[in-house]
Design a protein around this motif. Structure first.
Motif, PDB file in Angstrom:
ATOM      1  N   GLY A 142      43.869  21.810  21.451  1.00 56.22           N
ATOM      2  CA  GLY A 142      45.070  21.815  22.092  1.00 56.22           C
ATOM      3  C   GLY A 142      46.321  21.157  21.285  1.00 56.22           C
ATOM      4  N   GLU A 143      45.877  20.337  20.583  1.00 61.11           N
ATOM      5  CA  GLU A 143      47.283  19.949  19.453  1.00 61.11           C
ATOM      6  C   GLU A 143      48.259  20.068  18.875  1.00 61.11           C
ATOM      7  OE1 GLU A 143      47.193  16.013  16.440  1.00 61.11           O
ATOM      8  OE2 GLU A 143      44.919  17.111  16.709  1.00 61.11           O
ATOM      9  N   THR A 144      49.450  20.311  18.845  1.00 56.87           N
ATOM     10  CA  THR A 144      50.335  21.036  17.860  1.00 56.87           C
ATOM     11  C   THR A 144      51.751  20.138  17.253  1.00 56.87           C
ATOM     12  OG1 THR A 144      50.862  22.450  20.340  1.00 56.87           O
ATOM     13  CG2 THR A 144      52.791  22.366  19.014  1.00 56.87           C
ATOM     14  N   ARG A 145      51.767  20.846  15.946  1.00 59.63           N
ATOM     15  CA  ARG A 145      52.364  20.031  15.783  1.00 59.63           C
ATOM     16  C   ARG A 145      53.081  20.798  14.549  1.00 59.63           C
ATOM     17  NH1 ARG A 145      50.610  14.653  14.064  1.00 59.63           N
ATOM     18  NH2 ARG A 145      48.631  14.020  15.386  1.00 59.63           N
ATOM     19  N   THR A 146      53.781  20.744  13.923  1.00 55.83           N
ATOM     20  CA  THR A 146      55.101  20.999  13.060  1.00 55.83           C
ATOM     21  C   THR A 146      54.784  20.848  11.544  1.00 55.83           C
ATOM     22  OG1 THR A 146      56.832  20.366  14.878  1.00 55.83           O
ATOM     23  CG2 THR A 146      57.424  21.115  12.274  1.00 55.83           C
ATOM     24  N   ILE A 147      54.410  22.335  10.736  1.00 59.18           N
ATOM     25  CA  ILE A 147      53.993  22.416   9.041  1.00 59.18           C
ATOM     26  C   ILE A 147      55.128  21.909   8.441  1.00 59.18           C
ATOM     27  CG2 ILE A 147      54.139  24.246   7.526  1.00 59.18           C
ATOM     28  CD1 ILE A 147      53.127  26.484   9.940  1.00 59.18           C
ATOM     29  N   GLN A 148      54.664  21.134   7.426  1.00 54.12           N
ATOM     30  CA  GLN A 148      55.306  20.416   6.590  1.00 54.12           C
ATOM     31  C   GLN A 148      55.362  21.050   5.767  1.00 54.12           C
ATOM     32  OE1 GLN A 148      57.387  17.437   7.921  1.00 54.12           O
ATOM     33  NE2 GLN A 148      56.749  18.705   9.353  1.00 54.12           N
ATOM     34  N   GLU A 149      54.076  21.226   5.146  1.00 56.89           N
ATOM     35  CA  GLU A 149      54.669  21.992   3.395  1.00 56.89           C
ATOM     36  C   GLU A 149      52.656  22.414   2.998  1.00 56.89           C
ATOM     37  OE1 GLU A 149      54.663  18.394  -0.203  1.00 56.89           O
ATOM     38  OE2 GLU A 149      52.835  17.396   1.616  1.00 56.89           O
ATOM     39  N   PHE A 150      52.557  22.892   1.684  1.00 56.92           N
ATOM     40  CA  PHE A 150      51.597  23.409   1.441  1.00 56.92           C
ATOM     41  C   PHE A 150      51.218  23.226   0.426  1.00 56.92           C
ATOM     42  CE2 PHE A 150      54.011  26.571   4.159  1.00 56.92           C
ATOM     43  CZ  PHE A 150      53.368  27.118   4.984  1.00 56.92           C
ATOM     44  N   HIS A 151      49.503  23.875   0.069  1.00 59.12           N
ATOM     45  CA  HIS A 151      48.926  22.591  -1.191  1.00 59.12           C
ATOM     46  C   HIS A 151      48.581  24.083  -1.775  1.00 59.12           C
ATOM     47  CE1 HIS A 151      49.176  18.346  -0.260  1.00 59.12           C
ATOM     48  NE2 HIS A 151      49.885  18.987   0.015  1.00 59.12           N
TER      49      HIS A 151
ATOM     50  N   VAL B 293      46.603  24.411  17.949  1.00 61.68           N
ATOM     51  CA  VAL B 293      44.635  24.842  17.392  1.00 61.68           C
ATOM     52  C   VAL B 293      44.197  24.622  19.090  1.00 61.68           C
ATOM     53  CG1 VAL B 293      42.597  23.934  16.900  1.00 61.68           C
ATOM     54  CG2 VAL B 293      44.795  22.935  15.985  1.00 61.68           C
ATOM     55  N   VAL B 294      44.408  26.999  18.866  1.00 58.11           N
ATOM     56  CA  VAL B 294      43.339  27.041  20.075  1.00 58.11           C
ATOM     57  C   VAL B 294      42.134  26.890  20.636  1.00 58.11           C
ATOM     58  CG1 VAL B 294      45.980  28.530  21.164  1.00 58.11           C
ATOM     59  CG2 VAL B 294      44.177  29.472  20.213  1.00 58.11           C
ATOM     60  N   GLY B 295      41.246  27.321  19.668  1.00 55.32           N
ATOM     61  CA  GLY B 295      40.093  26.744  19.422  1.00 55.32           C
ATOM     62  C   GLY B 295      39.165  26.884  18.022  1.00 55.32           C
ATOM     63  N   GLU B 296      38.313  27.102  17.972  1.00 62.00           N
ATOM     64  CA  GLU B 296      37.575  26.683  16.828  1.00 62.00           C
ATOM     65  C   GLU B 296      35.850  27.442  16.803  1.00 62.00           C
ATOM     66  OE1 GLU B 296      37.524  21.984  15.855  1.00 62.00           O
ATOM     67  OE2 GLU B 296      36.860  21.431  17.488  1.00 62.00           O
ATOM     68  N   ASN B 297      35.650  27.354  15.575  1.00 61.14           N
ATOM     69  CA  ASN B 297      34.278  28.001  16.240  1.00 61.14           C
ATOM     70  C   ASN B 297      33.231  27.412  14.098  1.00 61.14           C
ATOM     71  OD1 ASN B 297      34.776  29.109  13.721  1.00 61.14           O
ATOM     72  ND2 ASN B 297      35.480  31.573  14.989  1.00 61.14           N
ATOM     73  N   PRO B 298      32.382  27.825  14.141  1.00 58.60           N
ATOM     74  CA  PRO B 298      31.590  26.922  12.748  1.00 58.60           C
ATOM     75  C   PRO B 298      32.049  27.154  11.717  1.00 58.60           C
ATOM     76  CG  PRO B 298      29.719  27.975  14.327  1.00 58.60           C
ATOM     77  CD  PRO B 298      31.130  28.131  14.677  1.00 58.60           C
TER      78      PRO B 298
ATOM     79  N   ILE C 162      41.422  28.681  15.145  1.00 55.53           N
ATOM     80  CA  ILE C 162      41.976  30.079  16.042  1.00 55.53           C
ATOM     81  C   ILE C 162      43.278  29.601  16.183  1.00 55.53           C
ATOM     82  CG2 ILE C 162      41.844  31.025  17.961  1.00 55.53           C
ATOM     83  CD1 ILE C 162      39.351  30.709  17.791  1.00 55.53           C
ATOM     84  N   LEU C 163      44.029  29.949  15.490  1.00 54.26           N
ATOM     85  CA  LEU C 163      45.442  28.914  15.094  1.00 54.26           C
ATOM     86  C   LEU C 163      46.430  29.821  16.899  1.00 54.26           C
ATOM     87  CD1 LEU C 163      45.210  28.048  12.340  1.00 54.26           C
ATOM     88  CD2 LEU C 163      45.047  26.292  13.923  1.00 54.26           C
ATOM     89  N   LEU C 164      47.184  29.319  17.269  1.00 57.64           N
ATOM     90  CA  LEU C 164      48.827  30.189  17.555  1.00 57.64           C
ATOM     91  C   LEU C 164      50.544  29.382  17.005  1.00 57.64           C
ATOM     92  CD1 LEU C 164      49.327  31.921  19.922  1.00 57.64           C
ATOM     93  CD2 LEU C 164      49.902  29.832  21.409  1.00 57.64           C
ATOM     94  N   VAL C 165      50.593  30.907  16.199  1.00 55.76           N
ATOM     95  CA  VAL C 165      51.335  30.627  15.577  1.00 55.76           C
ATOM     96  C   VAL C 165      52.205  31.481  15.950  1.00 55.76           C
ATOM     97  CG1 VAL C 165      51.985  30.749  12.548  1.00 55.76           C
ATOM     98  CG2 VAL C 165      50.169  29.475  13.246  1.00 55.76           C
ATOM     99  N   LYS C 166      53.803  31.321  16.648  1.00 53.95           N
ATOM    100  CA  LYS C 166      54.549  32.329  16.408  1.00 53.95           C
ATOM    101  C   LYS C 166      54.374  33.535  17.365  1.00 53.95           C
ATOM    102  CE  LYS C 166      57.242  32.199  11.934  1.00 53.95           C
ATOM    103  NZ  LYS C 166      57.784  33.398  10.810  1.00 53.95           N
ATOM    104  N   GLY C 167      53.425  32.951  18.468  1.00 51.51           N
ATOM    105  CA  GLY C 167      52.977  33.379  19.809  1.00 51.51           C
ATOM    106  C   GLY C 167      51.954  34.538  19.267  1.00 51.51           C
ATOM    107  N   VAL C 168      51.488  34.439  18.147  1.00 55.87           N
ATOM    108  CA  VAL C 168      50.153  35.164  17.803  1.00 55.87           C
ATOM    109  C   VAL C 168      48.676  34.258  17.516  1.00 55.87           C
ATOM    110  CG1 VAL C 168      49.440  36.763  15.681  1.00 55.87           C
ATOM    111  CG2 VAL C 168      52.074  37.356  16.351  1.00 55.87           C
ATOM    112  N   ARG C 169      47.701  34.219  17.431  1.00 56.21           N
ATOM    113  CA  ARG C 169      47.423  34.309  17.447  1.00 56.21           C
ATOM    114  C   ARG C 169      46.280  34.241  16.441  1.00 56.21           C
ATOM    115  NH1 ARG C 169      42.834  32.238  22.046  1.00 56.21           N
ATOM    116  NH2 ARG C 169      44.971  31.947  24.095  1.00 56.21           N
TER     117      ARG C 169
END
Length: 70
Positions: A9-18, A40-45, A49-56
């Motif tokens: 349920g949390e929404t954040r902004t991407i800052q950087e990559f490692h 984050v729209v869901g999780e499993n083991p 499952i993420l929502l980015v630009k309207g795509v899961r």
């Protein structure tokens, strides 16, 4: 904070990559770019499952830990 630490349920902004350049490029090809919102729209083991630009997108926690968000 790492994307892997976000809760459902949390929404954040991407800052950087490692990580290696090829991993960064792969993530950007999937739609994970700096300044983009990610939810984050869901999780499993095995990952999240993420929502980015309207795509899961399903992403394992190893890759999610290389994306920094704020």
């Amino acid at each position: 904070m790492a994307l892997a630490m976000m809760e459902v349920g949390e929404t954040r902004t991407i800052q950087e990559f490692h990580g290696k350049e090829e991993v960064k490029r792969h993530l950007q090809d999937l739609g994970f770019v700096k300044g983009e919102k990610v939810q984050v729209v869901g999780e499993n083991p095995s990952g999240m499952i993420l929502l980015v630009k309207g795509v899961r997108i399903a992403l394992n926690r190893g890759l999610a830990s290389q994306i920094m968000v704020a």
